[in-house]
Design an enzyme around this catalytic site. Structure first.
Site, PDB file in Angstrom:
ATOM      1  N   ASP A  32       2.925  -1.957  -8.670  1.00 19.53           N
ATOM      2  CA  ASP A  32       2.312  -3.134  -8.038  1.00 19.53           C
ATOM      3  C   ASP A  32       1.532  -3.887  -9.095  1.00 19.53           C
ATOM      4  OD1 ASP A  32       1.941  -3.870  -4.856  1.00 19.53           O
ATOM      5  OD2 ASP A  32       0.405  -4.775  -6.124  1.00 19.53           O
ATOM      6  N   SER A  52       3.687   2.446   2.145  1.00 17.19           N
ATOM      7  CA  SER A  52       4.325   3.182   3.247  1.00 17.19           C
ATOM      8  C   SER A  52       5.805   3.433   2.964  1.00 17.19           C
ATOM      9  CB  SER A  52       4.125   2.465   4.578  1.00 17.19           C
ATOM     10  OG  SER A  52       4.132   1.086   4.410  1.00 17.19           O
ATOM     11  N   CYS A  85       8.716  -9.416   4.961  1.00 15.20           N
ATOM     12  CA  CYS A  85       8.283  -9.415   6.361  1.00 15.20           C
ATOM     13  C   CYS A  85       8.101 -10.871   6.789  1.00 15.20           C
ATOM     14  CB  CYS A  85       7.023  -8.581   6.556  1.00 15.20           C
ATOM     15  SG  CYS A  85       5.710  -8.960   5.417  1.00 15.20           S
ATOM     16  N   PRO A  96       0.792  -1.230   0.000  1.00 13.35           N
ATOM     17  CA  PRO A  96       0.000   0.000   0.000  1.00 13.35           C
ATOM     18  C   PRO A  96       0.826   1.283   0.000  1.00 13.35           C
ATOM     19  CG  PRO A  96      -0.009  -0.963   2.183  1.00 13.35           C
ATOM     20  CD  PRO A  96       0.743  -1.921   1.303  1.00 13.35           C
ATOM     21  N   ASP A 140      10.599  -5.144  -2.196  1.00 12.16           N
ATOM     22  CA  ASP A 140       9.934  -5.537  -0.949  1.00 12.16           C
ATOM     23  C   ASP A 140       8.880  -6.555  -1.381  1.00 12.16           C
ATOM     24  OD1 ASP A 140       9.379  -5.310   1.823  1.00 12.16           O
ATOM     25  OD2 ASP A 140       7.678  -4.006   1.408  1.00 12.16           O
TER      26      ASP A 140
HETATM   27  C1  SAM Z   1       4.852  -6.984   1.055  1.00 15.45           C
HETATM   28  S1  SAM Z   1       3.683  -6.155   0.099  1.00 15.45           S
HETATM   29  C2  SAM Z   1       4.532  -4.676  -0.224  1.00 15.45           C
HETATM   30  C3  SAM Z   1       4.427  -3.675   0.870  1.00 15.45           C
HETATM   31  C4  SAM Z   1       4.889  -2.302   0.420  1.00 15.45           C
HETATM   32  N1  SAM Z   1       6.233  -2.324  -0.082  1.00 15.45           N
HETATM   33  C5  SAM Z   1       4.758  -1.265   1.516  1.00 15.45           C
HETATM   34  O1  SAM Z   1       5.742  -0.899   2.126  1.00 15.45           O
HETATM   35  O2  SAM Z   1       3.646  -0.788   1.746  1.00 15.45           O
HETATM   36  C6  SAM Z   1       3.821  -6.984  -1.405  1.00 15.45           C
HETATM   37  C7  SAM Z   1       3.087  -6.345  -2.564  1.00 15.45           C
HETATM   38  O3  SAM Z   1       3.517  -7.052  -3.724  1.00 15.45           O
HETATM   39  C8  SAM Z   1       2.460  -7.080  -4.640  1.00 15.45           C
HETATM   40  N2  SAM Z   1       2.786  -8.166  -5.585  1.00 15.45           N
HETATM   41  C9  SAM Z   1       2.540  -9.481  -5.499  1.00 15.45           C
HETATM   42  N3  SAM Z   1       3.051 -10.117  -6.568  1.00 15.45           N
HETATM   43  C10 SAM Z   1       3.645  -9.175  -7.340  1.00 15.45           C
HETATM   44  C11 SAM Z   1       4.319  -9.192  -8.575  1.00 15.45           C
HETATM   45  N4  SAM Z   1       4.522 -10.318  -9.232  1.00 15.45           N
HETATM   46  N5  SAM Z   1       4.753  -8.035  -9.081  1.00 15.45           N
HETATM   47  C12 SAM Z   1       4.535  -6.856  -8.433  1.00 15.45           C
HETATM   48  N6  SAM Z   1       3.892  -6.783  -7.256  1.00 15.45           N
HETATM   49  C13 SAM Z   1       3.454  -7.925  -6.714  1.00 15.45           C
HETATM   50  C14 SAM Z   1       1.239  -7.304  -3.795  1.00 15.45           C
HETATM   51  O4  SAM Z   1       0.087  -6.865  -4.487  1.00 15.45           O
HETATM   52  C15 SAM Z   1       1.577  -6.470  -2.564  1.00 15.45           C
HETATM   53  O5  SAM Z   1       1.009  -5.201  -2.697  1.00 15.45           O
END
Ligand code: SAM
Length: 749
Positions: free
Chosen positions: A234, A207, A339, A205, A286
């Protein structure tokens, strides 16, 4: 026989995908969220009963057994502290945003100091003692804060209630971000400089994105446009709109939001004149992960955690890391983070990336950076656990042939010598008990030379030759070079991974399934464009009206044919829009909506009004239509909503009368720490004025300033017809906020 093998491969693939989606926890295969969020930020699975911490049994034998076997913590006492910390709710943590400008940052600091001066150090609730507010020691410039107060405490007394109001108001205003402490770590190790071109590959989202933007804004003078950019990407379109919402709070002309699979993020060729291929100074990967470091925030994970979650995501994580390494400039820095506590998602990915890089990537030893951050070293070895039998494998060779489709060689630790030679211990593990946080894994990497089979190699060499040559004028045309050396075709060779290998055995049915694109791949955003001749003429009129003498018109973009909105954008964004002639980048949003047309108001001299989101960037250039008001006068506008000119002191009445109808800006002067330095867009009607700010924001302002908004009297609208017209025709700001919080479906602007 062959057919049978294919079928079994396909079944394996389907199972792998199912495991991956279950492990990622956040999205199903269509990219739709399967989690719901409670008001306190914790989540529960859609379709199950929402539960709170009091219903949670913070125990999962498989989890304990797994991590004991992984030897993440060897000391028995420390293990107990670790498990105990994991079983408690998270404290409230936040950081003050610096991108709001020095004045506003100081105002928030002053107000925080006032709040702190009234707060007791500790409070006792139901026999338990809680620290009210303390600094996050390792976070730079005294900007990070930590409170162990439980939510219910805020309702217990008025001083705590005031602290709560402070948090609510300033998060809504974008002056501070409530963010888990561990999530603040990766960006502070990226060393982002204002001129950097940064990619946040899995950003929603958002941050961490907001922290990256703050580094880009660092040290900018008032009358300027940022020189760098953060591309926040994303795969999930809905989550991209969350990014739009989150970053809108900061109001940045240095942000682009894109919607790609990170593992296939395009290498854009911007053409020789714009620097050739778009490589990055900094990349944050991330990646999606099993998230078991977030159990304090998402306690439902206790019940559903499975020991194969980590391995299900490893292939995708590795693909993303490899892509990041390819997209990084030589000399550039990337941070890989999760995480999760699982070495298969962490050290195994880093080790496999380095092995694949053949020396082009190295782990950076950052042990001397932010020494107050307590952390454990990266692991050198770990076993791999069989999902079904719980059997432990120490090497890939010992895995039964029937299991090899699901257990990849890269799950295993490298040899002792290799682990030592690459400094795997320099990966960082942050455990919950070390400083009362969630769990996190962070590794800082640097690119020292080109990646083997580097994507876009020829383009990169060509660009390097162009920059070093002082005599040759280049004739490379953007379209030509893309067609002669398509980065797309190179992608498939560059992303070697178990997942990519499996896809060679795709059946026709699967191909058809693939063709039915999942929801997140549909893309119908309006493209961003450079200004037309007509737009430039209109801007001339705008510049006259607001006295925008040195306004950077060359940094403006439009989005629709009518050019209803003009976006201020940093130079790298302008280069992307100019250079990406084939529109390969799927842009959801770019830059900052700064000027907005008010259609239907023919009598107005100027077709555009200033957008509240961009006020800090536009106002410094305005030599006309800026009015200074006192704290009390602002209170009047908030209380009365549409005060008449004559409600103000005589000088102001005259001044308002002398202004042409339309938008102007007010700046609040005086010593009141709540309002000093604030700026607002205001509408000058026929006989009254009103704030061009979203209702919700006005309400939050009213709350913190303790003003009761008076109900508007209908008669006033009849008295002042132009003001009624204006109220109807000119919507208040932050359309994108309304959009994202309501439908999350339509075009975000
Ligand atoms: C751990 S969260 C990221 C949190 C974010 N970096 C933050 O600090 O708010 C992982 C994110 O990766 C996205 N995601 C999942 N598979 C992905 C892909 N193949 N390519 C890009 N984003 C992806 C998900 O939708 C999710 O929003």
């Amino acid at each position: 026989m062959v057919g049978k093998r294919k079928k079994s491969n396909n079944n394996n693939k389907r199972n792998n995908n199912r495991d991956r989606d279950a492990a990622a926890g956040g999205n199903n295969e269509d990219g739709q969220a399967v989690k719901k969020t409670r008001t306190d930020g914790t989540t529960w699975d859609k379709g199950t009963n929402p539960r709170t911490w009091s219903d949670i049994v913070a125990k999962n034998e498989q989890f304990e057994d797994y991590y004991k076997k992984m030897n993440i913590i060897t000391n028995e006492d420390e293990w107990k502290q670790f498990m105990e910390a994991l079983g408690k709710p998270l404290p409230t943590t936040f950081r003050i945003n610096t991108s709001i400008g020095e004045t506003m940052t100081q105002i928030v600091r002053d107000q925080l100091a006032q709040v702190i001066s009234k707060l007791p150090k500790e409070v006792e609730i139901d026999g338990q003692t809680f620290t009210t507010l303390s600094e996050i020691e390792w976070y730079p410039d005294h900007l990070g804060w930590h409170s162990s107060l439980p939510k219910k405490a805020f309702r217990k007394n008025t001083v705590l209630e005031e602290f709560h109001q402070f948090l609510m108001h300033h998060s809504e205003q974008g002056n501070l971000t409530r963010q888990e402490t561990v999530s603040m770590i990766p960006p502070v190790f990226m060393d982002v400089k204002p001129e950097h071109v940064v990619l946040d590959m899995c950003a929603a989202p958002g941050s961490k994105t907001t922290q990256l933007i703050e580094s880009i804004h660092q040290g900018l003078s008032e009358k300027s446009v940022p020189t760098g950019v953060v591309i926040a990407n994303d795969v999930d379109t809905n989550r991209c709109y969350m990014l739009v919402h989150q970053t809108a709070r900061l109001g940045s002309p240095a942000i682009v939001i894109t919607n790609h699979e990170a593992q296939h993020f395009p290498l854009l060729n911007l053409g020789a004149e714009l620097g050739g291929p778009l490589l990055f100074d900094r990349i944050l990967a991330d990646v999606p992960c099993s998230g078991d470091g977030t159990m304090r925030k998402n306690p439902d994970l206790w019940a559903r955690w499975k020991n194969h979650f980590g391995s299900a995501l490893h292939p995708l994580q590795l693909q993303i890391a490899v892509r990041a390494a390819n997209l990084l400039k030589v000399g550039g820095r990337m941070v890989y983070s999760t995480c999760s506590l699982n070495p298969i998602e962490n050290e195994a990915v880093v080790a496999a990336l380095i092995a694949r890089s053949e020396g082009s990537m190295r782990i950076v030893d950052v042990s001397a950076m932010h020494p107050a951050l307590k952390r454990a070293q990266g692991l050198h070895s770990w076993p791999v656990v069989d999902k079904e039998t719980g059997e432990l494998y120490s090497s890939w060779e010992s895995v039964a042939p029937t299991k090899k489709a699901r257990i990849h060689p890269s799950f295993f630790p490298p040899t002792k010598e290799f682990a030592e030679s690459i400094g795997l211990q320099n990966c960082m593990r942050v455990y919950p008990h070390l400083q009362d946080t969630g769990g996190f894994f962070i590794t800082v990497l640097e690119k020292v030379s080109e990646f083997p089979n580097q994507i876009g190699k020829r383009l990169i060499n060509q660009a390097a030759a162009n920059t070093s040559s002082t005599t040759t004028t280049t004739t490379t045309n953007n379209t030509e070079s893309t067609s002669t050396e398509s980065p797309v075709s190179e992608e498939s060779t560059a992303t070697e991974s178990p997942v990519a290998e499996e896809s060679t055995t795709t059946t026709t049915t699967e191909k058809k399934e693939k063709e039915k694109k999942p929801a997140y791949q549909k893309f119908f955003e309006e493209p961003f464009n450079l200004l037309s001749e007509q737009d430039r003429k209109d801007i001339g009129q705008v510049a006259d009206f607001y006295g925008l003498n040195e306004f950077p018109i060359d940094n403006l973009l439009t989005r629709s044919e009518k050019s209803a909105k003009l976006y201020l954008a940093s130079k790298p964004i302008m280069n992307i829009i100019k250079g990406d002639t084939q529109r390969r980048l799927k842009i959801i949003n770019a830059g900052l909506k700064s000027l907005q047309k008010h259609d239907g108001l023919g009598m107005m001299q100027c077709p555009y009004r200033v957008s509240q989101d961009a006020i800090n960037w536009v106002e410094p250039f305005m030599t006309k239509r800026v009015v200074e008001l006192s704290h009390e006068e602002l209170l009047l506008i908030i209380r009365v909503t549409e005060p008449m000119f004559t409600d103000f002191r005589p000088e102001l009445t005259k001044l308002f009368e002398s202004l042409d109808p339309g938008c102007f800006v007010i700046k609040i002067t005086g010593e009141d720490t709540h309002t000093r330095g604030m700026k607002f867009c205001v509408w000058r009607g026929k006989r009254s004025i009103h704030l061009l700010v979203q209702k919700q924001e006005i309400q939050s302002l009213a709350n913190i300033l303790k003003v009761k908004i008076e109900k508007q009297k209908g008669v006033r609208n009849h008295d002042d017809s132009s003001s009624t017209v204006v109220t109807d025709a000119v919507t208040t700001d932050n359309d994108q906020k309304t959009l994202t919080t309501t439908t999350l479906q339509t075009t975000a602007e």
